[in-house]
Design an enzyme around this catalytic site. Structure first.
Site, PDB file in Angstrom:
ATOM      1  N   ASP A 113     -48.550   6.348 -68.459  1.00 24.88           N
ATOM      2  CA  ASP A 113     -49.513   7.438 -68.587  1.00 24.88           C
ATOM      3  C   ASP A 113     -50.801   7.141 -67.833  1.00 24.88           C
ATOM      4  O   ASP A 113     -51.583   6.286 -68.249  1.00 24.88           O
ATOM      5  CB  ASP A 113     -49.803   7.646 -70.069  1.00 24.88           C
ATOM      6  CG  ASP A 113     -50.807   8.743 -70.342  1.00 24.88           C
ATOM      7  OD1 ASP A 113     -50.989   9.612 -69.460  1.00 24.88           O
ATOM      8  OD2 ASP A 113     -51.405   8.733 -71.428  1.00 24.88           O
ATOM      9  N   ASP A 300     -52.465  13.267 -63.663  1.00 19.66           N
ATOM     10  CA  ASP A 300     -52.076  12.750 -64.963  1.00 19.66           C
ATOM     11  C   ASP A 300     -50.554  12.781 -65.129  1.00 19.66           C
ATOM     12  O   ASP A 300     -49.961  13.841 -65.309  1.00 19.66           O
ATOM     13  CB  ASP A 300     -52.747  13.588 -66.060  1.00 19.66           C
ATOM     14  CG  ASP A 300     -52.508  13.029 -67.444  1.00 19.66           C
ATOM     15  OD1 ASP A 300     -51.874  11.966 -67.564  1.00 19.66           O
ATOM     16  OD2 ASP A 300     -52.957  13.654 -68.420  1.00 19.66           O
TER      17      ASP A 300
END
Length: 514
Positions: A113, A300
């Site tokens: 992430d 992201d």
């Protein structure tokens, strides 16, 4: 444990929480093999997303408030100098892989992430959370390289929270061993998201600025321990639903087989998240207006879709024929004030002052479209804030149409249509699968270059009982100034464009995926 504590409220898009909760994937780890470039590869298989999984996700998302993660052209070389971490494509909308903690290694499935910076996995000392019993738990007593820290910690997400304490141990990523990495052993995971999610933990790849407890992100530890040939990591996300491979995460270099041409680099504008300054969003080559002077953007890997200002998403919905919801307040503003807004803009009135001059906003340019957007598309807090927000959106739409020299009737008709295309904050915007071939290309301008997304790239297909349901890859998320307006470029964008995160030079590179 020692009395030291740290608490952090981590920001996360509802799409991320939603897709963590999807529970119908069947993912099978296949044999490992070494590539000709010396990069470690693990083949992975996957199944596609279906409507049942989407409904399960919505149940989990009901407890999630709307929020977001906040906190030059050249070609990279080094195809044989990196270390690959293979990725599973989680329902073609979430990607994860496996790491090992301790000696001997205890294996965990983690989401890689770039929107967070900590590593956490369930602890053997987690006794009261169901989620811990449904996933592997780290047992420090079985590791010869474990070191105690004792600092307690809590991270709050929109869909729940995790709590635990810090420890140190070796982490095996691909075939690299990171010595004595500081990570979180969770002792409480309070959310249905963590119960039905396919992942065990999270491995954050953001900057240390947003790391809880000052724990270095894994790439920083790799850098300090001289494990990398280059101070970069790169993502290739495989969006081909007919292929088993979900993609690859490469530490220390890039794989030239995964991109075409050269990377276009942009400097990181704000450390913490991988944030940079981008330009406009174009629909079929035409400006949408709102980001004509530029917007901030975050790359992201933990967000599945593309998230951006509602003012633009409504225009996208109109262009692709996506179902939206009707805002009567918005339509009322266009009906009663549309001509006045149009005349003020023609008279060269500053757009920031138009809504205060027509009496719908109290201050000149002091209120952002984003501040009241949930009220505009919902049923609560109706009043002057709603009308002000609707007016500010209408100003952007009308001003944009004026640039195209449209007639007054067509301009007001277009603004009225957009009032019927506002995205719902609690659901997806569906489209007709049969119309995909007729939908326009959408494009982001980055470093004065155009990065195009075709309909096949920005429409997500779901399977339901042998039938296909299509949803838009664009969702609304509004971030008020000074942080916003902001785009979050998730997996839809990263799937189309191979992405290099160059922490040695604080820049991000994009090239067409191969």
């Amino acid at each position: 444990m020692a009395g030291r504590r740290c608490t952090h409220h981590h920001l996360m898009l509802p799409a991320t929480a939603c897709l963590w909760a999807l529970s119908c994937a069947l993912l099978l780890l296949r044999a490992s093999s070494a590539s000709p470039h010396g990069l470690l590869r693990v083949g992975l298989s996957k199944r596609g997303l279906d409507q049942h999984a989407l409904q399960a996700a919505k149940v989990a998302r009901q407890e999630d408030s709307l929020r977001g993660r906040l906190g030059a052209s050249s070609s990279s070389s080094g195809g044989g100098s990196g270390d690959d971490v293979p990725l599973v494509d989680y329902l073609n909308t979430q990607y994860y892989g496996e790491v090992g903690l301790g000696t001997p290694a205890q294996n965990f499935t983690v989401i890689f992430d770039t929107g967070s910076s900590n590593l956490w996995v369930p602890s053997s000392k987690c006794y009261l959370s169901i989620a811990c019993y449904l996933h592997p738990r780290y047992k420090s007593a079985k590791s010869s390289t474990y070191k105690k820290d004792g600092e307690t910690c809590k991270i709050t997400y929109g869909s729940g929270s995790i709590a635990g304490f810090f420890s140190y141990d070796d982490v095996l990523v691909g075939d690299l061993t990171v010595k004595s990495q500081k990570f979180i052993e969770t002792t409480r995971e309070s959310s249905i998201t963590f119960i039905i999610g396919k992942f065990d933990g999270i491995l954050g790849l953001g900057y240390p600025d947003i790391s809880v407890g000052k724990a270095p992100p894994i790439w920083q530890s790799m850098q300090e321990q001289n494990l990398l040939a280059e101070d970069v990591f790169s993502f290739w996300l495989n969006r081909n639903t007919e292929e088993e491979s979900g993609g690859e995460l490469v530490f220390g270099g890039v794989d030239p087989d995964h991109f075409k041409g050269n990377h276009t680099y942009v400097p990181v504008s704000s450390k913490g998240y991988w944030q940079f300054n981008m330009g406009d969003l174009l629909i079929d080559g035409q400006s949408t207006g709102f980001c004509a002077k530029g917007c901030a953007a975050i790359v992201d890997s933990g967000t599945s879709l593309l998230a951006g200002p509602t003012t633009i998403i409504a225009q996208v919905n109109e262009a692709i024929g996506a179902a939206g919801i009707i805002s009567q307040e918005c339509k009322e503003v266009v009906s009663q004030y549309g001509e006045m807004i149009l005349e003020l803009l023609i008279a060269q009135t500053s757009p920031e002052r138009v809504c205060s001059q027509v009496g719908l906003c109290m201050f000149d340019g002091a209120q952002s479209v984003s501040e009241g957007i949930e009220s505009v598309v919902g049923k609560e807090n109706l009043g002057s804030d709603v009308m002000c927000s609707a007016c500010e959106m209408a100003v952007v739409w009308i001003e944009n149409q004026l640039r195209e020299n449209k007639t007054k009737e067509l301009i007001l008709q277009y603004a009225n249509q957009l009032c019927e295309r506002l995205p719902s904050p609690s659901g997806e915007s569906t489209v007709s699968c049969e119309d995909i071939s007729t939908m326009p290309n959408l494009a982001f301008t980055i470093a004065n270059k155009t990065f195009t997304l075709t309909p096949d790239q920005y429409i997500v297909k779901l399977e339901q009982g042998g039938q296909t349901v299509c949803i838009s890859g664009f969702m609304a998320y509004d971030v008020p100034p000074p942080r916003g307006p902001l785009w979050i470029l998730g997996d839809v964008f990263m799937g189309a464009y191979h992405t290099v995160f160059d922490f040695g030079n604080d820049r991000i590179g994009f090239a067409e995926s191969a």
